[in-house]
Design a protein around this motif. Structure first.
Motif, PDB file in Angstrom:
ATOM      1  N   ALA A  26     -29.929  57.450 -28.691  1.00  0.00           N
ATOM      2  CA  ALA A  26     -30.760  57.923 -29.809  1.00  0.00           C
ATOM      3  C   ALA A  26     -31.360  59.266 -29.436  1.00  0.00           C
ATOM      4  CB  ALA A  26     -31.874  56.933 -30.125  1.00  0.00           C
ATOM      5  N   ILE A  61     -34.709  61.241 -29.413  1.00  0.00           N
ATOM      6  CA  ILE A  61     -36.137  60.912 -29.512  1.00  0.00           C
ATOM      7  C   ILE A  61     -36.905  62.170 -29.898  1.00  0.00           C
ATOM      8  CG2 ILE A  61     -36.482  61.069 -26.995  1.00  0.00           C
ATOM      9  CD1 ILE A  61     -38.526  58.645 -27.497  1.00  0.00           C
ATOM     10  N   ILE A  75     -35.173  58.508 -33.396  1.00  0.00           N
ATOM     11  CA  ILE A  75     -36.471  57.839 -33.277  1.00  0.00           C
ATOM     12  C   ILE A  75     -37.511  58.942 -33.384  1.00  0.00           C
ATOM     13  CG2 ILE A  75     -37.997  56.531 -31.764  1.00  0.00           C
ATOM     14  CD1 ILE A  75     -35.428  55.422 -30.403  1.00  0.00           C
ATOM     15  N   HIS A  85     -36.036  55.117 -42.636  1.00  0.00           N
ATOM     16  CA  HIS A  85     -36.437  54.144 -41.622  1.00  0.00           C
ATOM     17  C   HIS A  85     -35.579  52.885 -41.698  1.00  0.00           C
ATOM     18  CE1 HIS A  85     -38.938  51.973 -38.816  1.00  0.00           C
ATOM     19  NE2 HIS A  85     -39.158  51.021 -39.716  1.00  0.00           N
ATOM     20  N   GLY A 119     -32.403  55.846 -38.799  1.00  0.00           N
ATOM     21  CA  GLY A 119     -33.228  56.006 -37.611  1.00  0.00           C
ATOM     22  C   GLY A 119     -34.459  55.132 -37.725  1.00  0.00           C
ATOM     23  N   LEU A 120     -35.407  55.357 -36.809  1.00  0.00           N
ATOM     24  CA  LEU A 120     -36.641  54.595 -36.821  1.00  0.00           C
ATOM     25  C   LEU A 120     -37.806  55.571 -36.907  1.00  0.00           C
ATOM     26  CD1 LEU A 120     -35.872  51.645 -36.624  1.00  0.00           C
ATOM     27  CD2 LEU A 120     -34.455  52.854 -34.972  1.00  0.00           C
ATOM     28  N   VAL A 167     -41.626  56.040 -36.619  1.00  0.00           N
ATOM     29  CA  VAL A 167     -42.681  55.286 -35.934  1.00  0.00           C
ATOM     30  C   VAL A 167     -43.964  56.102 -35.872  1.00  0.00           C
ATOM     31  CG1 VAL A 167     -40.959  54.075 -34.537  1.00  0.00           C
ATOM     32  CG2 VAL A 167     -42.015  56.181 -33.669  1.00  0.00           C
ATOM     33  N   MET A 170     -42.257  53.279 -30.508  1.00  0.00           N
ATOM     34  CA  MET A 170     -41.074  53.990 -29.982  1.00  0.00           C
ATOM     35  C   MET A 170     -40.305  53.095 -29.007  1.00  0.00           C
ATOM     36  SD  MET A 170     -42.244  57.940 -29.275  1.00  0.00           S
ATOM     37  CE  MET A 170     -43.601  58.503 -30.304  1.00  0.00           C
ATOM     38  N   ALA A 227     -38.409  50.706 -30.896  1.00  0.00           N
ATOM     39  CA  ALA A 227     -37.350  51.386 -31.640  1.00  0.00           C
ATOM     40  C   ALA A 227     -36.114  51.621 -30.776  1.00  0.00           C
ATOM     41  CB  ALA A 227     -37.872  52.712 -32.197  1.00  0.00           C
ATOM     42  N   VAL A 228     -36.305  51.773 -29.465  1.00  0.00           N
ATOM     43  CA  VAL A 228     -35.159  52.017 -28.580  1.00  0.00           C
ATOM     44  C   VAL A 228     -34.173  50.853 -28.676  1.00  0.00           C
ATOM     45  CG1 VAL A 228     -34.425  52.340 -26.176  1.00  0.00           C
ATOM     46  CG2 VAL A 228     -36.475  53.511 -27.029  1.00  0.00           C
ATOM     47  N   ALA A 288     -32.534  50.874 -32.201  1.00  0.00           N
ATOM     48  CA  ALA A 288     -31.587  51.981 -32.413  1.00  0.00           C
ATOM     49  C   ALA A 288     -30.180  51.583 -31.972  1.00  0.00           C
ATOM     50  CB  ALA A 288     -32.048  53.219 -31.639  1.00  0.00           C
TER      51      ALA A 288
END
Lengths: 360, 360
Positions: B247, B249, B273, B286, B290-291, B293, B299, B302-303, B306
């Motif tokens: 991902a 970040i 993310i 979202h 992706g996420l 946050v 986060m 989210a990892v 993802a």
């Protein structure tokens, strides 16, 4: 004559403390009003003038914690100035090149006094693209970096004669006045004071960009008995300090365009010991109104010689060459010349931008 | 259509390394040419384009050690652009407010895309004084700080689809890409990597103004086994790094106007993310692409999530919303609307500066 004076917004007009450009704009504006002209001053909201006042913002940008983008403020003020261009016979800007785009499109002629340093490679090509704008230098040497720019005159700065008090007897200390930064050479002044054992007073501001230099290089030099650091001072205190000095020491190592403090010293009858840089040789006559030197050894010798100079001719020199009326009348002559050229169909070089731009 | 594209001079068009604005100007210019338009690109001398090239200076200012006054260079380039205004149907500037004074006097309409942050109090009053200029935002949220400015459209950035290679399988590391400065949040990315034990690669430049922050705050965090610092990378390396990432970040803590790197990630099929700031919620959906946050705890969660996202829809989202043709056609629609308003006598608010200024 209907004249717009356009000041930078960084300091009020006049500035409360340091601020050479805004100070000169104030002197010029007040003297033009006194001579009977209809003057409008575009300046920061805390400015004070006997001209018509056109304030911008609440206060000078340097003192305004909410100010973020000073350039945007200037762009906006200049748009307002030129929106009102038809109300003026002449627009006199002190904001460097920021008004050039508008000046090009205005029927009212623009005069720009360049107060700053010009040893910057991008400046001459830019100004050369606007030959319809009339540039004024504050010293002849200032022009050296852009000889091809559309200069129309050099007008030295001038001060109101009543602002500084003539002191007939030499004082006992050297004075460094203005701003502390590497090119102003306060370290040289300190070494001269130590060597000659003549006390040095330092009345100067430190800008944020120079804070690290001040702390690392200058503050360690301030602890000796010869040196007294007073910070930034107001006009009243400046008058006292200048009048009471044996000499002003001006050890600059950059092409200072004018150096207002030199004529403030002359107004008090105080000789100037200055390094031969920028305008120095134009303002100070070596051996008569001060000592123009190159090295620190020569500065040391100059301290003794300064004591022997008769102070009366210094004040006379100031009154003859550097008072505000001399400056204002010189500017009026420039304005009249530009207006007569305009009315006679323009003897000036035609503007290369005029033909193609989509002016409406 | 005869279109002038006016780029900043700080980076070449396209830039060799970092440089979001110049990159977008390049994509737009090339795509407008491909669509059959007559485009002239005003940009630094080392720029490369299939449009007519109007170079300024030898090279981009950031790489030119002789460049001192970048503002003066821009003022000069803009004067040249508007001197040639009659050659263009539309002038599209990417130089913020620097061309406003000239745009006001030009018969050729001006579009300005604002690429930068707008949470600066001086900007809205300035732009509001020029309602005859058409402003384009790069996201809707970007407008929040100046709702009254003369906006005409939001046009999201777009990229050539062939520039980034879709990678169908999730990689093994997190990637931080772009620039290291406090508001970009690389420290948060490092903490997330340490906590999750997922390696982090940092491919980012450090500007001179951020050097002290980098040395004092970030460099001490780089010594763990999870973190690899790669410096600034070129496009080829960026493509590899993005495609190979689990991902991207993007822990920004400022109102990022667009965030080009997010759509570069989508082009590779790599989820993003990102902290909910600026344009993030407009670019990333979202739970789908992706996420989005708020906190570092989110986060970390989210990892894991993802890893589970299907990468194919991300590339599809990129092709549907963020390719260069979508962007260019959107801009063409804006240009055509402005030109039809101009020819129909102008539905726009009349320009308050037009009446009084001394236009010739």
């Amino acid at each position: 004559m209907r004249i717009a004076q356009v000041a930078p917004l960084y300091e009020s007009v006049p500035p409360r403390l340091y601020g050479g450009t805004e100070r000169v704009v104030s002197y010029l504006t007040e003297e033009l009003v006194r001579l009977g002209h209809d003057v409008t001053l575009f300046a920061s909201g805390d400015s004070v003038t006997s001209a018509r006042r056109q304030p911008f913002g609440q206060r000078a940008l340097r003192l305004d914690p909410s100010a973020v983008d000073g350039l945007a403020s200037h762009m906006r003020m200049l748009a307002h100035v030129y929106r009102r261009a038809a109300e003026f016979d002449i627009i006199h800007c002190h904001t460097d090149y920021l008004g050039l785009h508008l000046a090009h499109h205005s029927k009212t002629p623009t005069v720009i006094t360049l107060h700053g340093r010009l040893d910057i490679p991008e400046l001459e090509p830019l100004y050369c693209d606007f030959p319809e704008v009339s540039l004024v230098s504050v010293s002849n040497t200032q022009r050296a970096y852009m000889p091809r720019a559309p200069w129309v005159a050099t007008v030295h700065h001038g001060l109101p004669p009543e602002l500084f008090t003539f002191q007939p007897r030499p004082g006992s200390y050297l004075l460094f006045l203005g701003r502390i930064s590497p090119e102003k050479g306060v370290d040289a002044a300190i070494r001269v004071a130590r060597y000659t054992k003549v006390p040095l007073r330092i009345a100067a501001k430190v800008d944020r960009v120079d804070q690290a230099y001040f702390e690392s290089t200058i503050r360690p030099l301030l602890d000796g008995p010869e040196v007294e650091y007073l910070g930034e001072v107001d006009d009243r205190r400046k008058n006292e300090l200048l009048g009471g000095a044996l000499a002003l020491i001006f050890p600059i190592d950059w092409p200072e365009p004018f150096g207002l403090v030199m004529i403030e010293a002359l107004a008090c009858g105080t000789p100037v010991i200055a390094r031969r840089r920028g305008s120095v040789s134009e303002v100070i006559r070596h051996g008569e109104t001060g000592l123009v030197v190159e090295t620190e050894d020569e500065m040391v010798e100059a301290v003794a010689r300064a004591r022997e100079l008769d102070r009366i001719p210094l004040r006379r020199e100031f009154e003859r060459r550097f008072n505000d009326q001399v400056m204002a009348e010189h500017y009026l002559e420039v304005y009249r010349r530009i207006l007569s050229e305009k009315h006679s169909g323009g003897l000036r070089i035609p503007a290369p931008l005029a033909a193609a731009a989509g002016a409406s």
